[in-house]
Every structure is written in structure tokens, then in C-alpha cells.
Design a protein around this motif. Structure first.
Motif, short mmCIF file in Angstrom:
data_model
loop_
_atom_site.label_atom_id
_atom_site.label_comp_id
_atom_site.label_asym_id
_atom_site.label_seq_id
_atom_site.Cartn_x
_atom_site.Cartn_y
_atom_site.Cartn_z
N LEU A 23 3.54 -18.64 -2.33
CA LEU A 23 3.59 -19.85 -3.15
C LEU A 23 5.02 -20.36 -3.26
O LEU A 23 5.28 -21.57 -3.13
CB LEU A 23 3.05 -19.56 -4.56
N TYR A 24 5.93 -19.45 -3.49
CA TYR A 24 7.36 -19.79 -3.62
C TYR A 24 7.88 -20.43 -2.34
O TYR A 24 8.52 -21.49 -2.36
CB TYR A 24 8.11 -18.51 -3.95
N PHE A 25 7.58 -19.81 -1.21
CA PHE A 25 8.03 -20.32 0.09
C PHE A 25 7.42 -21.69 0.38
O PHE A 25 8.11 -22.64 0.75
CB PHE A 25 7.64 -19.32 1.18
N VAL A 78 8.54 -27.78 0.85
CA VAL A 78 8.03 -29.15 0.75
C VAL A 78 8.60 -29.79 -0.51
O VAL A 78 8.34 -29.33 -1.61
CB VAL A 78 6.48 -29.18 0.69
N ARG A 79 9.43 -30.81 -0.36
CA ARG A 79 10.06 -31.51 -1.48
C ARG A 79 11.09 -30.66 -2.23
O ARG A 79 11.64 -31.07 -3.24
CB ARG A 79 9.03 -32.03 -2.49
N GLY A 80 11.33 -29.43 -1.78
CA GLY A 80 12.24 -28.55 -2.49
C GLY A 80 11.53 -27.77 -3.58
O GLY A 80 10.33 -27.93 -3.82
N CYS A 81 12.28 -26.91 -4.28
CA CYS A 81 11.69 -26.00 -5.27
C CYS A 81 11.45 -26.72 -6.60
O CYS A 81 12.21 -26.56 -7.56
CB CYS A 81 12.60 -24.80 -5.48
N ASP A 82 10.38 -27.50 -6.65
CA ASP A 82 10.09 -28.30 -7.85
C ASP A 82 8.69 -28.07 -8.39
O ASP A 82 8.19 -28.85 -9.19
CB ASP A 82 10.29 -29.79 -7.54
N ALA A 83 8.04 -27.00 -7.91
CA ALA A 83 6.68 -26.65 -8.36
C ALA A 83 5.65 -27.72 -8.00
O ALA A 83 4.58 -27.78 -8.60
CB ALA A 83 6.64 -26.37 -9.87
N SER A 84 5.95 -28.55 -7.00
CA SER A 84 4.99 -29.58 -6.59
C SER A 84 3.73 -28.95 -6.02
O SER A 84 2.64 -29.51 -6.12
CB SER A 84 5.62 -30.53 -5.57
N ALA A 141 19.30 -11.09 -8.95
CA ALA A 141 19.47 -12.09 -10.02
C ALA A 141 19.06 -13.46 -9.51
O ALA A 141 19.38 -13.84 -8.37
CB ALA A 141 20.92 -12.12 -10.49
N VAL A 142 18.34 -14.21 -10.34
CA VAL A 142 17.86 -15.54 -9.96
C VAL A 142 18.53 -16.60 -10.83
O VAL A 142 18.31 -16.64 -12.04
CB VAL A 142 16.33 -15.64 -10.13
N PRO A 143 19.33 -17.48 -10.24
CA PRO A 143 19.88 -18.60 -11.02
C PRO A 143 18.76 -19.56 -11.38
O PRO A 143 17.79 -19.71 -10.62
CB PRO A 143 20.89 -19.23 -10.06
N SER A 144 18.85 -20.19 -12.53
CA SER A 144 17.76 -21.07 -12.97
C SER A 144 18.30 -22.36 -13.55
O SER A 144 19.51 -22.59 -13.60
CB SER A 144 16.85 -20.33 -13.95
N GLY A 145 17.38 -23.19 -14.02
CA GLY A 145 17.74 -24.53 -14.49
C GLY A 145 16.99 -25.59 -13.72
O GLY A 145 17.26 -26.79 -13.84
N ARG A 146 16.01 -25.16 -12.91
CA ARG A 146 15.18 -26.11 -12.15
C ARG A 146 14.29 -26.89 -13.12
O ARG A 146 13.91 -26.39 -14.18
CB ARG A 146 14.28 -25.37 -11.15
N ARG A 147 13.93 -28.09 -12.69
CA ARG A 147 12.94 -28.86 -13.43
C ARG A 147 11.79 -29.19 -12.49
O ARG A 147 11.91 -29.06 -11.26
CB ARG A 147 13.57 -30.13 -14.01
N ASP A 148 10.66 -29.57 -13.06
CA ASP A 148 9.44 -29.77 -12.29
C ASP A 148 9.33 -31.20 -11.78
O ASP A 148 9.63 -32.16 -12.50
CB ASP A 148 8.22 -29.45 -13.15
N GLY A 175 15.59 -20.71 -3.00
CA GLY A 175 15.31 -21.25 -4.33
C GLY A 175 16.24 -22.36 -4.76
O GLY A 175 16.04 -22.95 -5.83
N SER A 176 17.24 -22.66 -3.95
CA SER A 176 18.18 -23.74 -4.27
C SER A 176 17.93 -25.00 -3.46
O SER A 176 18.67 -25.98 -3.59
CB SER A 176 19.62 -23.25 -4.00
N VAL A 177 16.88 -25.01 -2.65
CA VAL A 177 16.59 -26.16 -1.79
C VAL A 177 16.11 -27.36 -2.61
O VAL A 177 15.09 -27.28 -3.30
CB VAL A 177 15.54 -25.79 -0.72
N LYS A 178 16.87 -28.44 -2.57
CA LYS A 178 16.49 -29.72 -3.19
C LYS A 178 15.95 -29.57 -4.60
O LYS A 178 14.92 -30.17 -4.95
CB LYS A 178 15.46 -30.44 -2.31
N VAL A 179 16.62 -28.80 -5.44
CA VAL A 179 16.14 -28.60 -6.81
C VAL A 179 16.40 -29.83 -7.67
O VAL A 179 17.33 -30.60 -7.43
CB VAL A 179 16.78 -27.36 -7.45
#
Length: 330
Positions: free
Chosen positions: A70-72, A77-83, A151-158, A310-314
């Protein structure tokens, strides 16, 4: 002060405002992911995800492969935005990414992400994105079945868009050049490609994806690059008249995320031609051999590649939104 002077001052003020807004927008666009992003706003977020994932994957190790996939598939597609997590809206003429051929009916793990999201919403409403939850869940799945973490950096939005027509994922029949291009367009290196390919040391595949190498090579034969004993075993697992079944991707350690994958590649015991293609260049073949003999090096590089993925097009800052439920926009 004459009228022309007043006009000039107003123009200068307007220009200054525009410059400030442009600068703020540029800062917004360049905002980076950070470690401990929820330290003060939702300090239990990562622990909630970890507990939820650990319980689910311990009960069913196959779910680790589902979550990592799911993560990959989301980030590609569109980057890591939970689309990828957005469901098709009934009556909407645009179907979601979930309904694309590469995803339809084969994705697993949505319910685990939803469970983690529900628990986090109860603790910290409208604070933690589904995109971050998915990134945490992929890390925690790795820990359960691989025995290592990172460690996973965060701050992504949907994101608010999920479009079936935008799904363009590497396929099981891709050659090495096609794989390289797919990764390069996402800002990923050949090293990332080889390190992340070991995700195929867990999980399963539909037998229909095996047909081209087991029964249809050059029309009606078996791919001669397959190890004969492995090919015979796969034919038992995926009979020609029953290609609706599934088989493990790694028959040696099917529930363990490890460097056995690279040994399988070297021994020509992998189901997908895309995996076997890693031996088609001197550079990637050398990487395969190195990882086959050095599990510590592979774990380190796999973890680093997962973070880069996880940093692709966030989306960050005020871009996108924080969904209340991962399957639908607010």
C-alpha cells in the motif's frame, strides 16, 4: 503630496504584499518532513500505529506485505499523499486508484490503517494524516517481519484526488531499463530500486502473473532462465488450468522480510521477470550479490530507501488536508 505620489506608494505597498505572499508560498512549498512532528500535538500517534500494526501482523504475517505494498503503490502515484486510500465515490465518473488493474482486488491492509486512524482520531482529532499513518505502518510492518526498524520523518498531509487514470506502476514483466525509468521519475536511484526489491521476499502473487514465464514463454514454453526445479514446483502451485490461485513470492522464508530474496534472484528462483532482470547489468548484479551475503548492509539500505520513498511529492504545511477517515475526503 500629489496624486501621482499616492498612486506610486499604493503600488509599492501592493508589490510588497505580493512579494511577502510569494515568499510565504515558497517557504510553504519547501517545508520538509521532520522527526517527531507529532511530539506535542499527538505524542501517542506512532505508538498507536505500532500497537495496531504489531497485533494485526503478528496474527497474520501476510498483512505486512499488504501494508508495505500500500505504501509503495501510494507513493508511486501522485506522491505519498494517501490518495490510494480514497475509495471510489458511487456515481462518480472518476474511479479511484484502488480500481486500477494493478490494484483492483489485490490490495490488502486497508482495515489496519483504518483501525489505527480511528484510534488516533479518538485521541487527537484532526491532527494526524493518513499519509503519515501509512508511512508509520510500513515501518512497523518491517519491524514485525524483518526484525529491524528505522526513524520516519513526518508532517505529510492528505491529498484530495485519487484518479484511476494516473496509476502508472512498475509491473512484474518490466525489464531493468523500465524499472530504472520508473524509479528515476520519482527521484529514486538504482540503489533504491535494488534495495526495495526485497519487499518481494514476503507476500504472495496471483498465479496469472506466472503464466508468461511458466507456460507462454515464446508462445508456449517455459522461460529457460528459470531454475528447472523451481519451475516444476511453481507449475504444481500454479497449474496451467488453475491460474486463479496464489503462490508465495519467496518459497524459502515466505513470512520473513530478509535478504533471502537476493539468493533467490542469484539462483533464478523468482517468479517475476522484473526480479530476475536485476542480474541484467553488472552494477545491479553486484548489488544483488552484496546483499545476498551481507544482510546488515541490505537492512541499512532498505530502511534508507523506505525513508526516501516516503518523501516523494509530499504535501506539507497547509497543502491538502487531514482526513477524518482515510477512505474519503473531508
Amino acid at each position: 503630496m500629489n496624486m501621482s505620489s499616492v498612486v506610486i506608494i499604493r503600488v509599492l505597498k501592493l508589490s510588497l504584499v505580493c512579494m511577502i505572499l510569494l515568499a510565504l508560498d515558497t517557504v510553504e512549498a519547501q517545508q520538509k518532513l521532520t522527526m517527531g512532528f507529532y511530539k506535542t500535538t499527538c505524542p501517542t500517534a506512532e505508538q498507536i500505529v505500532r500497537d495496531t500494526v504489531t497485533k494485526a501482523v503478528t496474527a497474520n504475517p501476510g498483512m505486512a506485505a499488504g501494508i508495505i505494498r500500500l505504501y509503495f503503490h501510494d507513493c508511486f502515484v501522485r506522491g505519498c499523499d494517501a490518495s490510494l486510500l480514497l475509495k471510489t465515490i458511487p456515481g462518480n465518473e472518476v474511479e479511484s486508484e484502488q480500481d486500477a488493474g494493478a490494484n483492483a482486488g489485490t490490495l490488502r491492509g486497508f482495515e489496519i490503517i483504518d483501525q489505527a486512524k480511528a484510534r488516533i482520531e479518538a485521541a487527537c482529532p484532526k491532527t494526524v494524516s493518513c499519509a503519515d499513518i501509512l508511512a508509520f505502518a510500513a515501518r512497523d510492518s518491517t519491524n514485525v517481519v524483518g526484525g529491524f526498524s528505522y526513524a520516519v520523518p513526518s508532517g505529510r498531509r492528505d491529498g484530495r484526488v485519487s484518479n484511476i487514470s494516473e496509476v502508472d506502476l512498475p509491473g512484474p514483466s518490466f525489464n531493468l531499463n523500465a524499472l530504472k525509468r520508473a524509479f528515476a521519475t520519482r527521484g529514486m536511484s538504482v540503489g533504491d530500486l535494488v534495495a526495495l526489491s526485497a519487499a518481494h521476499s514476503i507476500g504472495r502473487a496471483d498465479c496469472r502473473f506466472a503464466a508468461s514465464r511458466l507456460y507462454l514463454f515464446n508462445g508456449n514454453g517455459t522461460d529457460p532462465s528459470l531454475d528447472p526445479k523451481y519451475a516444476a514446483l511453481m507449475k504444481k502451485k500454479c497449474p496451467k488450468d488453475k491460474l486463479s490461485g496464489v503462490t508465495e513470492l519467496d518459497i524459502v522464508t515466505p513470512n520473513r522480510l530478509d535478504n533471502q530474496y537476493y539468493r533467490n534472484v542469484n539462483q533464478h528462483q523468482v517468479l517475476f521477470s522484473s526480479d530476475q532482470s536485476l542480474l541484467d547489468s553488472t552494477m545491479t548484479a553486484r548489488m544483488v550479490s552484496n546483499y545476498a551475503n551481507n544482510p546488515i548492509a541490505w537492512r541499512k539500505d532498505f530502511a534508507a530507501a523506505m525513508v526516501r520513498l516516503g518523501s516523494v511529492k509530499v504535501l506539507t504545511g497547509t497543502k491538502g488536508e487531514i482526513r477524518k477517515k482515510c477512505g474519503a475526503i473531508n
